[in-house]
Design an enzyme around this catalytic site. Structure first.
Site, PDB file in Angstrom:
ATOM      1  CG  ASP A 184      -1.779   1.073   1.301  1.00 45.47           C
ATOM      2  OD1 ASP A 184      -1.721   2.084   0.497  1.00 45.47           O
ATOM      3  OD2 ASP A 184      -2.562   1.324   2.351  1.00 45.47           O
ATOM      4  CG  ASN A 218       3.413   4.332 -12.675  1.00 48.53           C
ATOM      5  OD1 ASN A 218       3.220   4.864 -13.489  1.00 48.53           O
ATOM      6  ND2 ASN A 218       2.743   3.245 -12.362  1.00 48.53           N
ATOM      7  CB  SER A 255       3.866  14.365 -13.361  1.00 49.86           C
ATOM      8  OG  SER A 255       2.822  15.344 -12.911  1.00 49.86           O
ATOM      9  CB  SER A 256      -0.972  13.947 -15.167  1.00 50.77           C
ATOM     10  OG  SER A 256      -2.238  14.307 -15.852  1.00 50.77           O
ATOM     11  CE1 TYR A 278      -4.302  11.927 -11.364  1.00 55.56           C
ATOM     12  CE2 TYR A 278      -4.105  13.728 -13.083  1.00 55.56           C
ATOM     13  CZ  TYR A 278      -3.748  12.393 -12.725  1.00 55.56           C
ATOM     14  OH  TYR A 278      -3.174  11.550 -13.401  1.00 55.56           O
ATOM     15  CE  LYS A 331      -0.653  12.193 -11.147  1.00 59.66           C
ATOM     16  NZ  LYS A 331       0.237  10.817 -10.860  1.00 59.66           N
ATOM     17  CB  VAL A 382      -2.646   6.573 -20.979  1.00 59.61           C
ATOM     18  CG1 VAL A 382      -1.831   5.371 -21.298  1.00 59.61           C
ATOM     19  CG2 VAL A 382      -1.362   7.805 -21.014  1.00 59.61           C
TER      20      VAL A 382
END
Length: 256
Positions: free
Chosen positions: A64, A91, A142-143, A155, A159, A188
């Site tokens: 976890d 990741n 990240s994003s 979110y 990131k 993705v």
């Protein structure tokens, strides 16, 4: 191109499926030994067996990511079992796109502190590898959402914080040849992933999202993995502190 990863060791969090699985598989295909973790023990075991069939050494454990002590133990044990760590990839993500306090906490615990704790646990191994071989790498996934927003979701800001964190690490440890970089994917698509579920459950919305991207499609996990593994390799030894967008030009910003 030889990425010079044969015989190296890479550790990947969230490595049992999706982008993380593809990252781990590409490291194995390049001749690296690989350790992975994820929450689901059965998925970890299956992924490890698959990695072993690619020819290298592989090991994994159910962890976890929000459990800091367990995460650090995993990284340390991975380094001991596989004889060091040349590459650490953070990741794992909570993948929470909401604004409730619990959403912020989940993103902080898993995405932000997950990256901090993996780096802290891996750093002694990375430092030793860099001293011996002239290069070691930490890569964060990240994003594109770090710089694209339509509301006050947890979110994107978390990131974005990861990109800031990586830049600081890059400058702090450049002299020791320990690099830190970020790969920021756009949308993705894979079965069981966020956009795979949208495709299956909300096909109209999925089609609208496809049209937003100039390429007319979404990325595959393998395409994101290729960017991560290249940045992690000794071929990228002078690249540190970067944030590499892999988004098919879905973002409009100029990435100075």
């Amino acid at each position: 191109m030889d990425l010079q990863l044969k015989g190296k060791t890479a550790v990947v969090t969230g490595g049992s499926r999706g982008i993380g699985r593809s990252i781990a598989e590409l490291f194995a295909d390049e001749g690296a030994n690989v350790a992975i973790c994820a929450r689901n023990a059965e998925q970890v075991a299956e992924a490890v067996e698959s990695l072993k069939r690619r020819g290298g050494e592989a090991w994994g454990r159910a962890v976890d990511i929000a459990d800091g002590a367990a995460l650090k133990r995993f990284v340390g044990e991975a380094g001991e079992r596989l004889g060091g760590i040349d590459v650490m990839v953070s990741n794992a993500s909570a993948l929470v796109n909401g604004a409730a306090e619990a959403d912020w906490q989940a993103m902080f615990d898993i995405d932000m502190l997950g990256a901090v704790r993996t780096f802290d646990a891996a750093f002694p191994f990375l430092e030793k590898a860099a001293e011996a071989n002239g290069d070691a790498a930490f890569v964060i996934v990240s994003s594109v959402s770090a710089a694209e927003t339509n509301g006050g979701s947890a979110y994107g800001p978390m990131k974005a914080a990861l990109i800031h964190y990586a830049k600081g690490l890059a400058r702090q440890h450049a002299a020791k040849k320990v690099r830190a970089n970020v790969v920021s994917p756009g949308t993705v698509l894979f079965d069981g992933g966020v956009w795979g579920n949208v495709r299956d459950q909300m096909p109209g919305y999925f089609e609208r999202m496809l049209k937003r991207n100039p390429t007319g499609r979404m990325a595959t996990p393998e395409e994101i993995a290729a960017a991560v593994v290249f940045l992690a390799s000794p071929r990228s030894a002078f690249t540190t502190g970067s944030n590499l967008l892999v988004d098919g030009a879905i973002s409009a910003r100029v990435n100075f």
